[in-house]
Write a protein that holds these residues in place. Structure first.
Motif, mmCIF file in Angstrom:
data_model
loop_
_atom_site.group_PDB
_atom_site.id
_atom_site.type_symbol
_atom_site.label_atom_id
_atom_site.label_comp_id
_atom_site.label_asym_id
_atom_site.label_seq_id
_atom_site.Cartn_x
_atom_site.Cartn_y
_atom_site.Cartn_z
ATOM 1 N N ILE A 42 28.451 -0.018 -43.024
ATOM 2 C CA ILE A 42 29.035 0.573 -44.426
ATOM 3 C C ILE A 42 28.502 -0.400 -45.344
ATOM 4 C CG2 ILE A 42 31.082 0.789 -45.737
ATOM 5 C CD1 ILE A 42 32.217 1.166 -42.751
ATOM 6 N N THR A 43 27.650 -0.021 -46.419
ATOM 7 C CA THR A 43 27.219 -0.870 -47.515
ATOM 8 C C THR A 43 28.158 -0.732 -48.569
ATOM 9 O OG1 THR A 43 24.977 -0.359 -46.739
ATOM 10 C CG2 THR A 43 25.441 -1.186 -49.108
ATOM 11 N N LYS A 44 29.009 -1.846 -49.035
ATOM 12 C CA LYS A 44 29.973 -1.816 -50.276
ATOM 13 C C LYS A 44 29.233 -1.622 -51.491
ATOM 14 C CE LYS A 44 32.090 -5.450 -48.660
ATOM 15 N NZ LYS A 44 33.340 -6.212 -48.686
ATOM 16 N N PRO A 45 29.871 -1.256 -52.690
ATOM 17 C CA PRO A 45 29.521 -1.379 -53.707
ATOM 18 C C PRO A 45 28.687 -2.378 -54.320
ATOM 19 C CG PRO A 45 31.392 -0.445 -53.835
ATOM 20 C CD PRO A 45 31.391 -1.011 -52.635
ATOM 21 N N ASP A 46 28.917 -3.841 -53.848
ATOM 22 C CA ASP A 46 28.429 -5.050 -53.983
ATOM 23 C C ASP A 46 27.144 -5.406 -53.241
ATOM 24 O OD1 ASP A 46 29.501 -5.740 -51.519
ATOM 25 O OD2 ASP A 46 30.819 -7.332 -52.507
ATOM 26 N N ALA A 47 26.766 -4.395 -52.368
ATOM 27 C CA ALA A 47 25.694 -4.469 -51.582
ATOM 28 C C ALA A 47 25.800 -5.331 -50.180
ATOM 29 C CB ALA A 47 24.301 -4.952 -52.483
ATOM 30 N N THR A 48 26.820 -5.790 -50.046
ATOM 31 C CA THR A 48 27.129 -6.339 -48.783
ATOM 32 C C THR A 48 27.495 -5.345 -47.633
ATOM 33 O OG1 THR A 48 29.487 -6.646 -49.182
ATOM 34 C CG2 THR A 48 27.860 -8.477 -49.900
ATOM 35 N N ASN A 49 27.122 -5.566 -46.326
ATOM 36 C CA ASN A 49 27.122 -4.706 -45.372
ATOM 37 C C ASN A 49 28.289 -5.286 -44.352
ATOM 38 O OD1 ASN A 49 25.133 -2.918 -45.967
ATOM 39 N ND2 ASN A 49 23.628 -4.149 -45.042
ATOM 40 N N VAL A 50 29.033 -4.210 -43.967
ATOM 41 C CA VAL A 50 30.009 -4.278 -42.829
ATOM 42 C C VAL A 50 29.940 -3.466 -41.623
ATOM 43 C CG1 VAL A 50 32.580 -4.462 -42.321
ATOM 44 C CG2 VAL A 50 31.600 -5.302 -44.702
ATOM 45 N N THR A 51 29.670 -4.043 -40.613
ATOM 46 C CA THR A 51 29.735 -3.314 -39.337
ATOM 47 C C THR A 51 31.091 -3.036 -38.637
ATOM 48 O OG1 THR A 51 27.467 -3.899 -39.020
ATOM 49 C CG2 THR A 51 28.409 -2.739 -37.138
ATOM 50 N N ILE A 52 31.502 -1.808 -38.546
ATOM 51 C CA ILE A 52 32.858 -1.726 -37.771
ATOM 52 C C ILE A 52 32.587 -0.856 -36.477
ATOM 53 C CG2 ILE A 52 34.127 -2.000 -39.667
ATOM 54 C CD1 ILE A 52 34.736 1.299 -39.628
ATOM 55 N N PRO A 53 33.124 -1.080 -35.412
ATOM 56 C CA PRO A 53 33.088 -0.343 -34.079
ATOM 57 C C PRO A 53 33.595 0.815 -34.242
ATOM 58 C CG PRO A 53 34.511 -2.074 -33.468
ATOM 59 C CD PRO A 53 33.870 -2.078 -35.030
ATOM 60 N N LEU A 54 33.340 2.131 -33.676
ATOM 61 C CA LEU A 54 34.233 3.225 -33.871
ATOM 62 C C LEU A 54 34.591 3.521 -32.411
ATOM 63 C CD1 LEU A 54 31.928 5.541 -36.175
ATOM 64 C CD2 LEU A 54 33.889 4.031 -36.837
ATOM 65 N N PRO A 55 35.818 3.131 -31.940
ATOM 66 C CA PRO A 55 36.311 3.330 -30.585
ATOM 67 C C PRO A 55 36.295 4.942 -30.361
ATOM 68 C CG PRO A 55 37.842 1.808 -31.781
ATOM 69 C CD PRO A 55 36.781 2.524 -32.839
ATOM 70 N N HIS A 56 36.199 5.137 -28.793
ATOM 71 C CA HIS A 56 36.311 6.452 -28.341
ATOM 72 C C HIS A 56 37.893 7.165 -28.634
ATOM 73 C CE1 HIS A 56 36.663 9.405 -24.945
ATOM 74 N NE2 HIS A 56 35.596 9.977 -25.595
ATOM 75 N N SER A 58 38.703 10.641 -28.051
ATOM 76 C CA SER A 58 38.965 11.501 -26.994
ATOM 77 C C SER A 58 37.757 12.831 -26.709
ATOM 78 C CB SER A 58 40.290 12.605 -27.077
ATOM 79 O OG SER A 58 40.255 13.258 -28.204
ATOM 80 N N GLY A 59 37.414 13.064 -25.683
ATOM 81 C CA GLY A 59 36.428 14.055 -25.701
ATOM 82 C C GLY A 59 35.054 13.440 -26.288
ATOM 83 N N LYS A 60 34.470 13.925 -27.303
ATOM 84 C CA LYS A 60 33.314 13.412 -27.675
ATOM 85 C C LYS A 60 33.522 12.814 -29.117
ATOM 86 C CE LYS A 60 30.089 16.392 -25.124
ATOM 87 N NZ LYS A 60 29.455 15.303 -24.442
ATOM 88 N N LEU A 61 34.747 12.320 -29.434
ATOM 89 C CA LEU A 61 35.156 12.010 -30.753
ATOM 90 C C LEU A 61 35.273 10.508 -30.989
ATOM 91 C CD1 LEU A 61 37.778 14.549 -31.785
ATOM 92 C CD2 LEU A 61 35.225 14.561 -32.561
ATOM 93 N N TYR A 62 34.854 9.731 -31.805
ATOM 94 C CA TYR A 62 35.010 8.417 -32.194
ATOM 95 C C TYR A 62 35.518 8.287 -33.592
ATOM 96 C CZ TYR A 62 32.195 8.054 -27.877
ATOM 97 O OH TYR A 62 31.846 8.236 -26.748
ATOM 98 N N GLN A 63 36.252 7.145 -33.871
ATOM 99 C CA GLN A 63 36.946 6.928 -35.284
ATOM 100 C C GLN A 63 37.363 5.383 -35.306
ATOM 101 O OE1 GLN A 63 39.715 9.971 -35.641
ATOM 102 N NE2 GLN A 63 41.374 8.197 -35.419
ATOM 103 N N SER A 64 37.474 5.039 -36.405
ATOM 104 C CA SER A 64 38.145 3.972 -37.034
ATOM 105 C C SER A 64 38.647 4.086 -38.405
ATOM 106 C CB SER A 64 37.321 2.560 -36.781
ATOM 107 O OG SER A 64 38.111 1.504 -36.966
ATOM 108 N N THR A 65 39.288 3.200 -38.674
ATOM 109 C CA THR A 65 39.633 3.165 -40.241
ATOM 110 C C THR A 65 39.111 1.940 -40.918
ATOM 111 O OG1 THR A 65 41.655 4.550 -40.001
ATOM 112 C CG2 THR A 65 41.394 3.219 -42.070
ATOM 113 N N PHE A 66 38.143 2.162 -41.967
ATOM 114 C CA PHE A 66 37.544 1.221 -42.758
ATOM 115 C C PHE A 66 38.586 0.781 -44.070
ATOM 116 C CE2 PHE A 66 34.827 -0.180 -46.276
ATOM 117 C CZ PHE A 66 34.472 -1.393 -45.709
ATOM 118 N N ASN A 67 39.008 -0.505 -43.934
ATOM 119 C CA ASN A 67 40.252 -1.144 -44.648
ATOM 120 C C ASN A 67 39.623 -1.941 -45.909
ATOM 121 O OD1 ASN A 67 42.429 0.230 -43.367
ATOM 122 N ND2 ASN A 67 41.982 -1.233 -41.816
#
Length: 186
Positions: A42-56, A58-67
């Motif tokens: 994720i590239t934030k409005p100030d141009a810094t990058n943050v990488t977050i894992p998207l855990p499994h 169910s099925g073929k779905l992966y998700q996480s909440t970016f805070n």
């Protein structure tokens, strides 16, 4: 030759959010080869990058909440899905989306205690330093109004501002207004 794992972004899809504390990032990763990992850069409005894992999920779905959504503006999201077939890794990093955080919270501004100049002050010194404190994560401008008219406008940041102003002779009313990037004011 193996094809890259197909990635479908479910959320967000270019949406705008008002002052949220978190944005759900949800994807579907297809294909028949087991997925090794899925993440979002994720590239934030100030141009810094943050990488977050998207855990499994169910099925073929992966998700996480970016805070980390305190800055108003556009956030760019790149999904990275990695699969391993034998000793070969295959990476799909072609899927992107955006979301926008809209600032709807008014800033807070207050004269320092005691105010400068002090209420009711009689002085023969026209030049004064007006000090205010403020809290705002998305600042834009601070304006000093004297007798109902804008007198000084300046950018601001941090927790306090000092506004130099030279008053004309006489009694004056003054106040300070802050506007943030979302056009909220106090």
């Amino acid at each position: 030759k193996y094809m890259l794992p197909p990635v479908t972004i479910i959320s967000p899809l270019g949406q705008s959010f008002n002052d949220v504390s978190g944005v759900l990032i949800k994807v579907r990763v297809g294909g028949s080869v087991p997925v090794q990992s899925v993440s979002a850069v994720i590239t934030k409005p100030d141009a810094t990058n943050v990488t977050i894992p998207l855990p499994h999920l169910s099925g073929k779905l992966y998700q996480s909440t970016f805070n980390d959504t305190m800055k108003a503006g556009v956030y760019f999201v790149r999904i990275i899905a990695i699969v391993q077939l034998g000793s070969q890794q295959y990476i799909n990093d072609q899927k992107t989306t955006t979301f926008t955080i809209i600032d709807t919270t008014a800033p807070i501004v207050a004269f320092n205690d005691p105010p400068t100049p002090v209420t009711g002050l009689l002085t023969n010194t026209a030049a004064q330093m007006i000090e205010v404190s403020h809290t705002e994560t998305n600042p834009q401008t601070l304006t000093l109004f004297v007798d109902g008219n804008p007198a000084v406008s300046q950018p601001y940041s941090g927790a306090t501002s000092t506004i130099p102003f030279t008053f004309t002779e006489g009694t004056h009313d003054y106040y300070v207004r802050i506007i943030d990037v979302g056009s909220n004011s106090a």
